[in-house]
Design an enzyme around this catalytic site. Structure first.
Site, PDB file in Angstrom:
ATOM      1  N   GLU A  78       0.833  -1.202   0.000  1.00  0.00           N
ATOM      2  CA  GLU A  78       0.000   0.000   0.000  1.00  0.00           C
ATOM      3  C   GLU A  78       0.868   1.253   0.000  1.00  0.00           C
ATOM      4  O   GLU A  78       1.860   1.334   0.715  1.00  0.00           O
ATOM      5  CB  GLU A  78      -0.916   0.001   1.220  1.00  0.00           C
ATOM      6  CG  GLU A  78      -1.928  -1.127   1.245  1.00  0.00           C
ATOM      7  CD  GLU A  78      -2.963  -1.045   0.126  1.00  0.00           C
ATOM      8  OE1 GLU A  78      -3.105   0.048  -0.468  1.00  0.00           O
ATOM      9  OE2 GLU A  78      -3.605  -2.072  -0.158  1.00  0.00           O
ATOM     10  N   ARG A  88     -17.368  -0.628   6.495  1.00  0.00           N
ATOM     11  CA  ARG A  88     -18.433  -1.238   5.687  1.00  0.00           C
ATOM     12  C   ARG A  88     -19.079  -2.391   6.446  1.00  0.00           C
ATOM     13  O   ARG A  88     -20.275  -2.654   6.310  1.00  0.00           O
ATOM     14  CB  ARG A  88     -17.840  -1.732   4.365  1.00  0.00           C
ATOM     15  CG  ARG A  88     -18.817  -2.440   3.447  1.00  0.00           C
ATOM     16  CD  ARG A  88     -18.130  -2.885   2.169  1.00  0.00           C
ATOM     17  NE  ARG A  88     -17.017  -3.780   2.430  1.00  0.00           N
ATOM     18  CZ  ARG A  88     -17.129  -5.106   2.631  1.00  0.00           C
ATOM     19  NH1 ARG A  88     -18.330  -5.672   2.610  1.00  0.00           N
ATOM     20  NH2 ARG A  88     -16.074  -5.844   2.846  1.00  0.00           N
ATOM     21  N   CYS A 141      -7.409  -2.510   8.204  1.00  0.00           N
ATOM     22  CA  CYS A 141      -6.119  -2.518   7.510  1.00  0.00           C
ATOM     23  C   CYS A 141      -5.575  -1.093   7.352  1.00  0.00           C
ATOM     24  O   CYS A 141      -4.423  -0.815   7.692  1.00  0.00           O
ATOM     25  CB  CYS A 141      -6.250  -3.196   6.143  1.00  0.00           C
ATOM     26  SG  CYS A 141      -6.494  -4.980   6.231  1.00  0.00           S
ATOM     27  N   HIS A 165      -1.005  -5.909   1.437  1.00  0.00           N
ATOM     28  CA  HIS A 165      -2.213  -6.723   1.283  1.00  0.00           C
ATOM     29  C   HIS A 165      -1.881  -7.992   0.501  1.00  0.00           C
ATOM     30  O   HIS A 165      -1.123  -7.946  -0.480  1.00  0.00           O
ATOM     31  CB  HIS A 165      -3.313  -5.955   0.545  1.00  0.00           C
ATOM     32  CG  HIS A 165      -4.291  -5.286   1.463  1.00  0.00           C
ATOM     33  ND1 HIS A 165      -4.571  -3.934   1.418  1.00  0.00           N
ATOM     34  CD2 HIS A 165      -5.067  -5.792   2.453  1.00  0.00           C
ATOM     35  CE1 HIS A 165      -5.477  -3.636   2.349  1.00  0.00           C
ATOM     36  NE2 HIS A 165      -5.799  -4.750   2.976  1.00  0.00           N
TER      37      HIS A 165
END
Length: 215
Positions: A78, A88, A141, A165
């Site tokens: 990332e 979410r 994350c 990831h």
């Protein structure tokens, strides 16, 4: 050199989390690099507390946090973490923050201080598909990536930190037709290469190769 590498426990209805499985399969020493492996809870604030406790006790030079990104087909370092939690789905104790600032005294965003270009280049040269990601999401994350870089920026300036990831592993996609996955053994090899690359570039600038996107 000391490297603290973290995975997460299972979440979101999955029976396993490949990040903790693969992280905990790493050796304790790689090329004279001391490795400490921990599993973080998939809980917003608790993950940050466990991370800092281990930073204090282990005094790492490098912190590499690893998480699951179901649906991705590559190892994706990332580039950036943003100062927002926007869940979410609930975390593992039911927290569902919406548009919540992670650190009121933190920057709007922090860029990874891992050599993400060199990592991607090295993985691809070893036939492990990899690409830079420009979003770590807004779940735990991103939260832990942001916290690791906040801590490095404000309290532990010698630390280089960032987030990787990884895809699902094969056993997670048996009931998910057409879902991409990567072999656990390949992810473990990738993490070893990432550690070695991070140490090699600890006092060096990252490789100057493109990692940009058209859109």
């Amino acid at each position: 050199m000391r490297v603290l590498i973290t995975g997460f426990d299972k979440f979101g209805g999955e029976s396993i989390n490949p990040s903790s499985l693969c992280v905990n399969s790493l050796p304790d020493v790689i090329d004279n690099i001391e490795i400490k492996k921990i599993t973080l809870p998939t809980i917003f604030k608790d993950s940050s507390q466990v991370l800092e406790e281990n930073i204090k006790s282990f005094s790492p030079n490098i912190v590499i946090c690893v998480g699951q990104a179901g649906g991705r087909s590559k190892i994706t370092p990332e580039r950036i973490a943003i100062n927002i939690d926007d869940a979410r789905i609930p975390d593992n104790i039911g927290n569902s923050p919406i548009d919540k600032t992670i650190r009121k005294d933190g920057e709007n965003a922090y860029f990874s201080t891992l050599p993400i270009k060199a990592i991607v280049d090295g993985l691809n040269k070893n036939n492990i598909p990899s690409a830079i990601s420009n979003t770590a999401g807004t779940f735990v994350c991103n939260h832990i990536m942001y916290e690791s870089l906040y801590l490095a920026s404000t309290k532990y300036p010698h630390i280089k930190a960032g987030f990787i990831h990884i895809p699902f592993i094969e056993e997670q996609v048996l009931d998910k037709p057409n879902m991409p996955f990567m072999k656990k053994e390949d992810i473990i090899v990738a993490l070893e290469l990432i550690i070695k690359t991070a140490v090699t570039f600890y006092d060096r600038e990252d490789t100057k190769v493109t990692g940009g996107l058209e859109h």
